[in-house]
Design a protein around this motif. Structure first.
Motif, PDB file in Angstrom:
ATOM      1  N   PRO A  22      12.239   8.177  11.218  1.00 37.15           N
ATOM      2  CA  PRO A  22      11.191   7.158  11.400  1.00 37.15           C
ATOM      3  C   PRO A  22      11.228   6.098  10.316  1.00 37.15           C
ATOM      4  CG  PRO A  22      10.233   9.189  10.570  1.00 37.15           C
ATOM      5  CD  PRO A  22      11.697   9.429  10.673  1.00 37.15           C
ATOM      6  N   LEU A  23      12.289   6.051   9.546  1.00 37.99           N
ATOM      7  CA  LEU A  23      12.344   5.126   8.419  1.00 37.99           C
ATOM      8  C   LEU A  23      13.192   3.912   8.745  1.00 37.99           C
ATOM      9  CD1 LEU A  23      12.956   7.827   5.696  1.00 37.99           C
ATOM     10  CD2 LEU A  23      10.783   6.880   6.465  1.00 37.99           C
ATOM     11  N   GLY A  24      12.825   2.823   8.136  1.00 37.22           N
ATOM     12  CA  GLY A  24      13.600   1.613   8.343  1.00 37.22           C
ATOM     13  C   GLY A  24      12.818   0.417   7.862  1.00 37.22           C
ATOM     14  N   GLY A  25      13.383  -0.740   8.095  1.00 32.92           N
ATOM     15  CA  GLY A  25      12.709  -1.956   7.675  1.00 32.92           C
ATOM     16  C   GLY A  25      13.066  -3.095   8.613  1.00 32.92           C
TER      17      GLY A  25
ATOM     18  N   GLY B 116       8.670   0.601   4.821  1.00 29.71           N
ATOM     19  CA  GLY B 116       7.693   1.692   4.854  1.00 29.71           C
ATOM     20  C   GLY B 116       7.146   1.825   6.258  1.00 29.71           C
ATOM     21  N   HIS B 117       5.954   2.370   6.392  1.00 33.05           N
ATOM     22  CA  HIS B 117       5.538   2.661   7.761  1.00 33.05           C
ATOM     23  C   HIS B 117       5.109   1.434   8.544  1.00 33.05           C
ATOM     24  CE1 HIS B 117       1.267   3.738   6.271  1.00 33.05           C
ATOM     25  NE2 HIS B 117       1.214   2.587   6.866  1.00 33.05           N
ATOM     26  N   SER B 118       5.088   0.285   7.907  1.00 40.46           N
ATOM     27  CA  SER B 118       4.836  -0.923   8.699  1.00 40.46           C
ATOM     28  C   SER B 118       6.133  -1.617   9.082  1.00 40.46           C
ATOM     29  CB  SER B 118       3.952  -1.888   7.914  1.00 40.46           C
ATOM     30  OG  SER B 118       4.676  -2.400   6.810  1.00 40.46           O
ATOM     31  N   GLY B 119       7.282  -0.975   8.776  1.00 39.86           N
ATOM     32  CA  GLY B 119       8.535  -1.704   8.961  1.00 39.86           C
ATOM     33  C   GLY B 119       9.522  -1.149   9.949  1.00 39.86           C
ATOM     34  N   TYR B 120       9.332   0.084  10.436  1.00 39.97           N
ATOM     35  CA  TYR B 120      10.343   0.651  11.318  1.00 39.97           C
ATOM     36  C   TYR B 120      10.437  -0.148  12.613  1.00 39.97           C
ATOM     37  CZ  TYR B 120      13.127   3.882  13.984  1.00 39.97           C
ATOM     38  OH  TYR B 120      14.127   4.418  14.740  1.00 39.97           O
TER      39      TYR B 120
ATOM     40  N   PRO C 171       5.614   7.637   9.434  1.00 36.83           N
ATOM     41  CA  PRO C 171       6.386   8.465   8.504  1.00 36.83           C
ATOM     42  C   PRO C 171       5.766   9.866   8.383  1.00 36.83           C
ATOM     43  CG  PRO C 171       5.777   6.386   7.492  1.00 36.83           C
ATOM     44  CD  PRO C 171       5.019   6.483   8.765  1.00 36.83           C
ATOM     45  N   GLU C 172       6.593  10.828   7.973  1.00 43.95           N
ATOM     46  CA  GLU C 172       6.108  12.203   7.869  1.00 43.95           C
ATOM     47  C   GLU C 172       4.947  12.323   6.879  1.00 43.95           C
ATOM     48  OE1 GLU C 172       9.103  15.161   7.365  1.00 43.95           O
ATOM     49  OE2 GLU C 172      10.425  14.239   8.841  1.00 43.95           O
ATOM     50  N   GLY C 173       5.042  11.580   5.787  1.00 38.32           N
ATOM     51  CA  GLY C 173       3.982  11.640   4.786  1.00 38.32           C
ATOM     52  C   GLY C 173       2.639  11.223   5.375  1.00 38.32           C
ATOM     53  N   THR C 174       2.687  10.198   6.200  1.00 35.55           N
ATOM     54  CA  THR C 174       1.461   9.734   6.846  1.00 35.55           C
ATOM     55  C   THR C 174       0.918  10.803   7.783  1.00 35.55           C
ATOM     56  OG1 THR C 174       2.356   7.522   6.733  1.00 35.55           O
ATOM     57  CG2 THR C 174       0.517   7.848   8.229  1.00 35.55           C
ATOM     58  N   VAL C 175       1.835  11.433   8.519  1.00 36.20           N
ATOM     59  CA  VAL C 175       1.411  12.474   9.456  1.00 36.20           C
ATOM     60  C   VAL C 175       0.757  13.617   8.683  1.00 36.20           C
ATOM     61  CG1 VAL C 175       2.243  14.246  11.051  1.00 36.20           C
ATOM     62  CG2 VAL C 175       3.086  11.893  11.231  1.00 36.20           C
TER      63      VAL C 175
ATOM     64  N   ASN D 215       0.888  -1.154   0.000  1.00 43.49           N
ATOM     65  CA  ASN D 215       0.000   0.000   0.000  1.00 43.49           C
ATOM     66  C   ASN D 215       0.929   1.206   0.000  1.00 43.49           C
ATOM     67  OD1 ASN D 215      -2.358   1.399   0.018  1.00 43.49           O
ATOM     68  ND2 ASN D 215      -3.074   0.662   1.997  1.00 43.49           N
ATOM     69  N   ALA D 216       0.383   2.395  -0.021  1.00 44.00           N
ATOM     70  CA  ALA D 216       1.237   3.570  -0.025  1.00 44.00           C
ATOM     71  C   ALA D 216       2.162   3.526   1.186  1.00 44.00           C
ATOM     72  CB  ALA D 216       0.386   4.829   0.015  1.00 44.00           C
ATOM     73  N   GLU D 217       3.445   3.567   0.930  1.00 41.65           N
ATOM     74  CA  GLU D 217       4.454   3.570   1.996  1.00 41.65           C
ATOM     75  C   GLU D 217       4.346   2.369   2.919  1.00 41.65           C
ATOM     76  OE1 GLU D 217       5.325   7.507   3.845  1.00 41.65           O
ATOM     77  OE2 GLU D 217       3.443   7.997   2.859  1.00 41.65           O
ATOM     78  N   ASP D 218       3.808   1.301   2.437  1.00 46.49           N
ATOM     79  CA  ASP D 218       3.586   0.136   3.284  1.00 46.49           C
ATOM     80  C   ASP D 218       3.881  -1.107   2.455  1.00 46.49           C
ATOM     81  OD1 ASP D 218       2.675  -1.864   4.915  1.00 46.49           O
ATOM     82  OD2 ASP D 218       0.712  -0.976   5.291  1.00 46.49           O
ATOM     83  N   TYR D 219       5.015  -1.724   2.724  1.00 45.42           N
ATOM     84  CA  TYR D 219       5.447  -2.852   1.907  1.00 45.42           C
ATOM     85  C   TYR D 219       5.628  -4.066   2.803  1.00 45.42           C
ATOM     86  CZ  TYR D 219       6.580   1.217  -0.887  1.00 45.42           C
ATOM     87  OH  TYR D 219       6.511   2.415  -1.545  1.00 45.42           O
ATOM     88  N   ARG D 220       4.861  -5.087   2.557  1.00 41.77           N
ATOM     89  CA  ARG D 220       4.986  -6.304   3.363  1.00 41.77           C
ATOM     90  C   ARG D 220       5.186  -7.471   2.409  1.00 41.77           C
ATOM     91  NH1 ARG D 220       0.098  -5.129   7.735  1.00 41.77           N
ATOM     92  NH2 ARG D 220       0.037  -2.881   7.339  1.00 41.77           N
ATOM     93  N   ALA D 221       6.234  -8.211   2.644  1.00 38.28           N
ATOM     94  CA  ALA D 221       6.546  -9.297   1.727  1.00 38.28           C
ATOM     95  C   ALA D 221       6.875 -10.557   2.512  1.00 38.28           C
ATOM     96  CB  ALA D 221       7.729  -8.907   0.845  1.00 38.28           C
TER      97      ALA D 221
END
Lengths: 618, 172
Positions: free
Chosen positions: A410-413, A431-435, B136-140, A338-344
């Motif tokens: 806030p970024l990472g995986g 993405g935001h599900s990975g930090y 993430p900032e974009g989400t915020v 999904n947007a900024e959300d990568y789960r594999a």
């Protein structure tokens, strides 16, 4: 009210009635937490006497005592002991710096960062108390940290974890130094680990000697740096001599456990003759379960892909290199994006368990060798920690945090690598599900592994032991235990009262009030409900307007996404996206149906499937 | 952080943090209790607090977490705020604007509400909001944008009802 944002900006707590506690009361309560026996009963009088007596002996000994009340005459001193007789705090007068001369004593863990090839066995320990003493400057740097853990087992495990990290690192043969576990020695009640960076290393001094000594629930970890490169033995002796006065004092915390051995390298307990173990992955393997529903993705191209054999294999990169993976037997892939959300997820089987073990060892070694990637074009630097997680035959978490100019971002995986038998499952979130978060990645590990719980559980089919009786690989649980997505078994949300009765599976209560919108339904074979939303035996509601409008989950039931009682709110959010409500959550409706989860704030305590427009309950 | 420093910090920021948490969770008494408890924890874990770059954010995050983790209500038990748990001194008349704003905030998804409060009320830049909520900032930014829109709509359309006070009976 014209501009709510202005109002928000001017929102003031002025005039809000407040009656805070006095600061001294806040501190008193805080101190009480600090000293609390975690889950252990308050100390008994006998134990208190024992403490006082011991402290008295300590004072009478050669310890250089600072000012302060004499513990022997101050019964309010709170050197708490657990019922098992162990201290739960480090006494104020315990002289950790004995013999150090001018050390700085701090109430924190200066040795927390002890690092062997990227493994930091002392970070985030569940300590009851911790204290450090440090002398640094000039040619020498000496650090001591005393960790007081909850019990002897924790202490022993911590001690062994340090040895394991050193042992594993020694086996890796770092290019820029040598780690060695010194042989245990009857004359020394602990273990000694040396790190020799070699002559000509950029940093002087070049040899670190670490000692680990455990007494009861207390683990002493010390470090001394010196110029013993080439022959570390004098360093070992110097370090032990320096601890001569301190080590006997540790008896205060319990018996010395002596030198310990690293844990057995035995990842193969679940392997054996692999002749009968399948290497082909069934097409219906539950590799894609537990993710949010496909329809929750923002566009059609996003959402669920797979499981299939056409998605590309997941690459593993570290320090600019890509893992050259060994040959494998079969591979299934699935993704949810999904947007900024990568789960594999990627499930791989190898010819046999040995090959799977070797593949994981190779991958993990590469990751451990690279705690920090080179600076990227965009200025970010990926920092990497690798640690074990308790899944499968062996499990690893590869936690990557992107930093910018040395600061956190806030970024990472996060990537979990779990091997069971001859199969290896990779679960990667970016993405935001990975930090990985700041809790040593634990929350992230929990989220990813619980989302993938079915995929992990079904790996048993690739072990010699198999999945136990009555299962063809754990790829399906009894459908009776699954609620949703459109109902339970034959009973579908929206069915009219007449349709429901025609199934023969339900009893519908007569309406005691003719104007009532809904009637109660009981389902044959279901237990008396224990659903906290409802009194009496009600399993479902049928609405005049919407038909079957609500089904309350029975104990043990789960949603098709694997959510059930005990799942965390984060699990629910991961499975269903944005939630409405607070503590009691409604999911966004899908096909006119929605989930309602009751929680205790942290995890689900009860749940029900609802018609999105249900009019049976507020 | 010594006792005097802690006491100063507590005295200076208690009301402010309580106001912020109130806006986030919509219940003043509960906000006060949670902030109180967060300060107790702050003193208990003052080493952590010292390491934290922004002690006030540490307390706010802790208080918010406490609020979220409290068992509040099931829908069946929904009823007017339980006076039994409110603190004795809460008698001052409520500020109507503030009540309306908090009531509107309460209707937003929690993540949007928290982002709005942190950005507009706590004056945190987007990056700091992102760090505090772990997104993430974009989400915020997206949450802020949606939240602002929703808030404006709520405050212009909604009649001045007593939201959330319906009886939670099941009509059996």
């Amino acid at each position: 009210m014209s501009d709510p944002i202005k109002d928000l900006e001017n929102f003031s707590s002025e005039g809000l009635p407040m009656n805070p506690l006095a600061p001294s009361e806040v501190r008193r309560r805080g101190d009480r937490i600090r000293r609390r026996n975690q889950g252990v009963l308050a100390l008994g009088a006998a134990a208190a006497v024992a403490v006082v007596a011991t402290s008295g002996v300590l004072v009478a000994g050669a310890v250089n005592q600072g000012e302060g009340p004499d513990p022997a005459v101050d019964p309010t001193r709170t050197t708490d002991r657990t019922t098992s007789g162990f201290l739960t705090t480090i006494p104020d007068d315990f002289a950790l710096d004995v013999g150090m001369g001018g050390a700085q004593v701090t109430e924190d863990g200066q040795m927390d960062d002890l690092d062997y090839c990227g493994t930091t066995p002392l970070s985030d320990l569940p300590t009851l108390d911790v204290r450090s003493a440090e002398v640094s400057g000039g040619e020498t740097s000496v650090t001591r940290t005393l960790y007081l853990l909850e019990n002897q087992d924790e202490a022993r495990a911590t001690h062994v974890a340090v040895l394991d990290a050193a042992r594993d690192c020694a086996a890796e043969k770092m290019p820029d130094g040598t780690v060695a576990l010194q042989p245990a020695d009857d004359s020394w009640p602990g273990n000694t680990i040396t790190l020799d960076l070699g002559r000509g290393a950029e940093t002087e001094p070049t040899v670190q000697v670490v000692n680990v000594v455990t007494n009861g629930p207390a683990v002493l970890v010390t470090s001394i740096w010196g110029v013993w490169s080439g022959d570390v033995q004098p360093g070992v002796e110097t370090s032990r001599d320096g601890l001569g006065q301190l080590v006997p004092e540790l008896d205060l915390f319990g018996d010395n456990v002596g030198p310990l051995e690293p844990s057995e390298v035995d990842p193969d307990q679940d392997t054996g003759s692999s002749d009968d173990v399948p290497t082909t992955i069934p097409d219906d393997y539950p590799l894609g379960t537990g993710w949010p529903d496909d329809s929750l993705a923002e566009t059609e191209e996003l959402g669920l892909q797979g499981p299939n054999r056409t998605l590309e294999s997941l690459p593993f990169n570290a320090c600019g290199e890509t893992w050259q993976e060994p040959e494998y037997a079969d591979r299934l892939r699935a993704e949810w994006t999904n947007a900024e959300d990568y789960r594999a997820r990627q499930l791989t089987t190898y010819a046999d368990a040995d090959a799977a073990v070797a593949a994981v060892a190779d991958l993990i070694a590469m990751m451990q060798a690279c705690p920090e990637d080179p600076v990227r074009d965009d200025g970010y630097v990926t920092k990497r920690t690798v640690r074990k997680i308790p899944f499968g035959g062996e499990g690893w978490a590869i936690l990557e945090r992107d930093t910018l100019n040395g600061g956190d971002s806030p970024l990472g995986g996060s990537t979990m690598v779990i091997r069971n038998g001859l199969s290896v499952l990779v679960i990667r979130h970016d993405g935001h599900s990975g930090y990985p978060g700041t809790d040593n990645g634990q929350g992230q590990v929990d989220r990813q592994t619980s989302e993938a719980s079915q995929a992990i559980a079904a790996m048993c089919r690739f072990t010699v032991a198999g999945c136990g009786s009555g299962s063809d690989g754990g790829t399906e649980s009894s459908s009776d235990d699954v609620l949703g997505p459109d109902g339970w078994g034959e009973l579908k949300i929206g069915m009219t009262a007449a349709e429901l009765e025609a199934t023969g599976l339900v009893t519908i209560a007569p309406a005691d009030d003719p104007t009532a919108a809904c009637r109660a339904v009981t389902i044959k074979g279901w237990e008396d409900t224990v659903h906290p939303n409802i009194n009496g035996q009600v399993h479902a509601f049928v609405s005049k307007k919407h038909g079957l409008a609500m089904i309350f989950a029975q104990p043990g039931m789960r949603t098709a996404e694997g959510i059930g009682v005990g799942s965390t709110v984060a699990d629910v959010r991961a499975a269903y996206g944005e939630l409405g409500g607070q503590d009691a959550y409604n999911t966004a409706p899908v096909d006119g149906k929605s989930w309602f989860f009751l929680t205790d704030g942290g995890s689900v305590t009860a749940f029900q499937l609802e018609h999105a427009d249900q009019d049976c309950m507020d | 952080m010594n006792e005097q420093e802690f006491d100063d910090f507590y005295t200076a920021s208690f009301a402010r943090i309580t106001g912020q948490v109130y806006a986030m969770i919509g219940n003043r008494d509960e906000a006060q209790e949670c902030v109180q408890e967060a300060f107790v924890k702050a003193w208990a874990h003052r080493r952590k607090l010292e390491k934290a770059e922004h002690p006030e954010a540490w307390v706010r995050v802790t208080a918010h977490r406490l609020a979220v983790s409290r068992w509040r209500r099931t829908r069946i038990a929904k009823r007017p705020a339980d006076r039994a748990v409110s603190l004795p001194a809460s008698t001052a008349p409520a500020d109507e604007n503030r009540v309306a704003l908090v009531a509107a905030l309460k209707k937003l998804p929690e993540s949007q509400r928290r982002a709005l409060v942190l950005h507009h009320m706590c004056d945190l830049p987007i990056a700091a909001v992102a760090a505090e909520v772990g997104a993430p900032e974009g989400t915020v930014k997206a949450r802020l944008s949606r939240g602002r829109t929703a808030l404006a709509a709520l405050l212009s359309d909604s009649p001045p009802d007593a939201h959330g006070l319906q009886e939670g009976a099941s009509h059996v």
